[in-house]
Motif scaffolding. Structure first.
Motif, short mmCIF file in Angstrom:
data_model
loop_
_atom_site.label_atom_id
_atom_site.label_comp_id
_atom_site.label_asym_id
_atom_site.label_seq_id
_atom_site.Cartn_x
_atom_site.Cartn_y
_atom_site.Cartn_z
N UNK A 99 45.71 20.82 -13.11
CA UNK A 99 46.26 21.52 -12.27
C UNK A 99 47.58 21.51 -11.98
N UNK A 100 48.34 19.84 -12.32
CA UNK A 100 49.80 20.31 -12.39
C UNK A 100 50.25 20.55 -13.37
N UNK A 101 49.73 21.43 -14.28
CA UNK A 101 50.38 22.10 -15.68
C UNK A 101 50.05 23.49 -14.59
N UNK A 102 49.23 23.40 -13.88
CA UNK A 102 49.04 24.73 -13.49
C UNK A 102 47.96 25.41 -13.97
N UNK A 103 46.59 24.90 -14.40
CA UNK A 103 45.86 25.69 -15.08
C UNK A 103 45.10 25.69 -13.56
N UNK A 104 43.55 26.44 -13.60
CA UNK A 104 42.71 26.22 -12.42
C UNK A 104 40.99 25.64 -13.44
N UNK A 105 40.98 24.39 -12.55
CA UNK A 105 39.64 23.98 -12.70
C UNK A 105 38.67 24.70 -11.51
N UNK A 106 37.81 25.29 -13.20
CA UNK A 106 36.60 26.02 -12.10
C UNK A 106 35.13 25.27 -11.58
N UNK A 107 35.18 23.58 -12.66
CA UNK A 107 34.10 23.64 -12.46
C UNK A 107 33.71 22.38 -13.00
N UNK A 108 33.16 21.15 -12.67
CA UNK A 108 33.07 19.72 -13.27
C UNK A 108 31.46 19.93 -13.57
N UNK A 109 30.69 19.47 -14.85
CA UNK A 109 29.90 18.34 -14.83
C UNK A 109 29.71 17.94 -15.22
N UNK A 110 28.67 16.36 -14.77
CA UNK A 110 28.36 14.96 -14.91
C UNK A 110 27.16 14.84 -16.16
N UNK A 111 27.14 15.76 -17.04
CA UNK A 111 25.89 14.87 -18.04
C UNK A 111 26.32 16.60 -19.25
N UNK A 112 25.54 16.55 -20.25
CA UNK A 112 25.66 17.88 -21.38
C UNK A 112 25.13 18.75 -20.74
N UNK A 113 23.52 18.52 -20.37
CA UNK A 113 22.79 19.66 -19.50
C UNK A 113 23.78 19.64 -18.45
N UNK A 114 24.00 19.52 -17.62
CA UNK A 114 24.98 20.07 -16.74
C UNK A 114 26.26 20.68 -16.79
N UNK A 115 26.89 20.38 -18.18
CA UNK A 115 27.73 20.99 -18.75
C UNK A 115 26.92 21.92 -19.36
N UNK A 116 26.12 22.22 -19.90
CA UNK A 116 25.70 23.88 -20.48
C UNK A 116 25.16 24.81 -19.49
N UNK A 117 24.81 24.61 -18.60
CA UNK A 117 24.52 25.08 -17.16
C UNK A 117 25.71 25.53 -16.89
N UNK B 274 30.17 30.12 -15.57
CA UNK B 274 31.47 30.05 -15.06
C UNK B 274 32.61 30.23 -15.84
N UNK B 275 31.85 30.63 -17.14
CA UNK B 275 32.59 30.84 -18.67
C UNK B 275 34.42 30.65 -18.13
N UNK B 276 34.36 29.12 -18.69
CA UNK B 276 35.88 28.66 -18.59
C UNK B 276 36.37 28.91 -19.70
N UNK B 277 37.93 29.12 -19.76
CA UNK B 277 38.36 29.57 -21.07
C UNK B 277 38.75 27.43 -21.68
N UNK B 278 38.51 26.70 -21.50
CA UNK B 278 38.42 25.34 -21.52
C UNK B 278 37.57 24.87 -21.69
N UNK B 279 36.78 23.60 -21.85
CA UNK B 279 36.13 22.46 -21.50
C UNK B 279 36.53 21.24 -22.15
N UNK B 280 36.21 20.10 -21.39
CA UNK B 280 37.15 18.95 -21.67
C UNK B 280 35.75 18.52 -21.56
N UNK B 281 35.38 18.20 -22.96
CA UNK B 281 33.90 16.92 -22.82
C UNK B 281 33.48 15.60 -23.13
#
Length: 124
Positions: A21-39, A44-51
């Protein structure tokens, strides 16, 4: 850019959220494991996923494979601890585009997000 943060540790998600967020990007969501990430990636169709790589239930490598089945151009940035070189190689082979090492360095994260932006500009 929009970002989905995936890590089983709430503290790590908070650190990444603040840096992104300090870099000016938008965090559209957070996931706590792989299943949650896939869903959430599908929803959300984010531009990038940190995994994160090591997570309970479904690890980051399996999540990368599942996400790329649905969204082959997804930009996935792996987050790894020191000493996980073999797992990083597996993640890149599975389709992840880049990686950053914990503890996070803001300059390295920014560099990775700039590479992501260039990639997204190329495929559009």
């Amino acid at each position: 850019m929009t970002v989905l943060i995936v890590d089983d540790a709430a503290f790590v998600r908070t650190v990444l959220r603040n840096m992104i967020q300090q870099m000016g990007h938008t965090v559209v969501g957070e996931a706590f494991n792989g299943h949650d990430a896939v869903r959430k990636a599908k929803e959300l169709k984010p531009d990038v996923i940190t995994m994160d790589i090591v997570m309970p239930s479904m690890d980051g490598i399996e999540a990368v494979k599942e996400i790329l089945k649905e969204s082959p151009n997804a930009y996935i940035l792996m987050c790894t601890a020191m000493g996980q070189k073999r797992m990083v190689i597996q993640a890149i082979m599975a389709g992840a585009k880049d990686f950053i090492v914990k503890p996070f360095n803001q300059d390295r994260l920014e560099e990775a997000l700039i590479k992501c932006k260039r990639y997204l500009d190329l495929i559009k």
